[in-house]
Motif scaffolding. Sequence first.
Motif, short mmCIF file in Angstrom:
data_model
loop_
_atom_site.label_atom_id
_atom_site.label_comp_id
_atom_site.label_asym_id
_atom_site.label_seq_id
_atom_site.Cartn_x
_atom_site.Cartn_y
_atom_site.Cartn_z
N ILE A 214 0.71 -0.98 -0.02
CA ILE A 214 0.07 -0.08 -0.12
C ILE A 214 0.76 1.26 -0.03
CG2 ILE A 214 -0.38 0.33 2.54
CD1 ILE A 214 -3.32 0.70 1.98
N ASP A 215 0.54 2.27 -0.88
CA ASP A 215 1.09 3.54 -0.84
C ASP A 215 0.56 4.35 0.44
OD1 ASP A 215 -1.16 5.31 -1.79
OD2 ASP A 215 -0.94 3.89 -3.41
N GLY A 216 0.97 5.60 0.65
CA GLY A 216 0.72 6.43 1.86
C GLY A 216 -0.73 6.78 1.67
N ALA A 217 -1.12 7.53 0.51
CA ALA A 217 -2.45 7.98 0.17
C ALA A 217 -3.44 7.01 0.47
CB ALA A 217 -2.43 8.88 -1.13
N SER A 218 -3.06 5.61 -0.17
CA SER A 218 -4.39 4.64 0.16
C SER A 218 -4.26 4.14 1.54
CB SER A 218 -3.75 3.46 -0.69
OG SER A 218 -4.11 3.83 -2.08
N LEU A 219 -3.19 4.44 2.24
CA LEU A 219 -3.25 4.03 3.64
C LEU A 219 -3.75 5.02 4.30
CD1 LEU A 219 -2.46 1.87 5.89
CD2 LEU A 219 -0.20 3.18 6.13
N ALA A 220 -3.64 6.16 3.95
CA ALA A 220 -4.45 7.34 4.95
C ALA A 220 -6.07 7.15 4.60
CB ALA A 220 -4.03 8.69 4.44
N ALA A 221 -6.41 6.68 3.45
CA ALA A 221 -7.72 6.81 3.28
C ALA A 221 -8.57 5.63 3.90
CB ALA A 221 -8.03 6.53 1.52
N VAL A 222 -7.79 4.38 3.94
CA VAL A 222 -8.16 3.26 4.86
C VAL A 222 -8.25 3.58 6.22
CG1 VAL A 222 -7.69 0.86 5.43
CG2 VAL A 222 -7.37 1.39 3.13
N GLN A 223 -7.29 4.21 6.87
CA GLN A 223 -7.32 4.77 8.24
C GLN A 223 -8.40 5.38 8.50
OE1 GLN A 223 -3.07 6.16 7.93
NE2 GLN A 223 -2.94 4.86 10.18
N PHE A 224 -8.72 6.48 7.59
CA PHE A 224 -9.66 7.63 7.87
C PHE A 224 -10.98 6.67 7.79
CE2 PHE A 224 -13.01 10.25 6.26
CZ PHE A 224 -13.06 11.22 7.26
N SER A 225 -11.34 5.88 6.54
CA SER A 225 -12.39 5.15 6.57
C SER A 225 -12.82 4.11 7.73
CB SER A 225 -12.41 4.51 5.45
OG SER A 225 -12.44 5.34 4.26
N MET A 226 -11.86 3.77 8.37
CA MET A 226 -11.95 2.65 9.56
C MET A 226 -12.31 3.43 10.76
SD MET A 226 -9.41 -0.26 8.51
CE MET A 226 -9.95 -1.30 10.16
N ARG A 227 -11.65 4.62 10.85
CA ARG A 227 -12.00 5.52 11.87
C ARG A 227 -13.23 5.94 12.16
NH1 ARG A 227 -6.26 8.08 11.83
NH2 ARG A 227 -5.02 6.79 12.89
N ALA A 228 -13.64 6.76 10.81
CA ALA A 228 -14.93 7.45 10.80
C ALA A 228 -16.21 6.61 10.70
CB ALA A 228 -14.71 8.41 9.36
N LEU A 229 -16.03 5.64 9.99
CA LEU A 229 -17.24 4.69 9.82
C LEU A 229 -17.50 3.53 10.84
CD1 LEU A 229 -16.80 4.42 6.02
CD2 LEU A 229 -18.14 6.05 7.16
N THR A 230 -18.25 4.09 11.88
CA THR A 230 -18.29 3.05 13.01
C THR A 230 -19.69 2.56 13.06
OG1 THR A 230 -18.42 5.05 14.45
CG2 THR A 230 -16.21 4.01 14.45
N ALA A 231 -20.41 3.20 12.60
CA ALA A 231 -21.90 3.09 12.88
C ALA A 231 -22.69 2.23 11.61
CB ALA A 231 -22.85 4.14 13.05
N GLY A 232 -21.92 1.99 10.39
CA GLY A 232 -22.33 1.37 9.41
C GLY A 232 -22.16 -0.08 9.39
N ARG A 233 -22.94 -0.61 8.32
CA ARG A 233 -22.82 -2.11 8.31
C ARG A 233 -21.69 -2.49 7.49
NH1 ARG A 233 -28.61 -3.97 6.53
NH2 ARG A 233 -28.00 -2.43 5.10
N LEU A 234 -20.36 -2.33 7.95
CA LEU A 234 -19.18 -2.51 7.01
C LEU A 234 -18.15 -3.53 7.58
CD1 LEU A 234 -18.77 1.29 6.75
CD2 LEU A 234 -18.67 -0.02 4.89
N LEU A 235 -17.51 -4.28 6.91
CA LEU A 235 -16.52 -5.03 7.18
C LEU A 235 -15.36 -4.86 6.23
CD1 LEU A 235 -15.45 -7.60 8.72
CD2 LEU A 235 -16.49 -9.07 6.74
N PHE A 236 -14.09 -4.42 7.04
CA PHE A 236 -13.14 -4.20 6.29
C PHE A 236 -12.18 -5.57 6.26
CE2 PHE A 236 -14.38 -0.23 6.85
CZ PHE A 236 -13.80 0.66 6.13
N VAL A 237 -11.52 -6.16 5.43
CA VAL A 237 -10.85 -7.48 5.53
C VAL A 237 -9.35 -6.86 4.68
CG1 VAL A 237 -10.43 -9.53 4.53
CG2 VAL A 237 -12.99 -8.83 5.10
N LEU A 238 -8.42 -7.17 5.40
CA LEU A 238 -7.03 -6.51 4.96
C LEU A 238 -6.14 -7.79 5.12
CD1 LEU A 238 -6.94 -3.33 7.15
CD2 LEU A 238 -7.85 -3.58 4.94
#
Length: 77
Positions: free
Chosen positions: A24-48
């Motif tokens: 992963i590059d820095g910009a993509s990592l930042a997008a993943v980090q932000f999304s995982m922190r910001a989206l706590t109420a949705g019906r989301l599953l992140f698989v890394l």
Amino acid sequence: IALLLEAASRERPVVVVIEDLHWIDGASLAAVQFSMRALTAGRLLFVLTYRGEDIGPRHPARPFLIEAERHRAAERW
């Protein structure tokens, strides 16, 4: 990206799969980090996925993985 994922998860559960996190590059990592922190109420599953031997002490994803493992909603397999 976060708003799009949140909107989609209102209609149905969403799975976000990111393979080979060790590449992963820095910009993509930042997008993943932000999304995982910001989206706590949705019906989301992140698989890394990543190869542990490729994530050394100085790898940019290392602090993110350490933080993710401390989160109560994260599981490491």
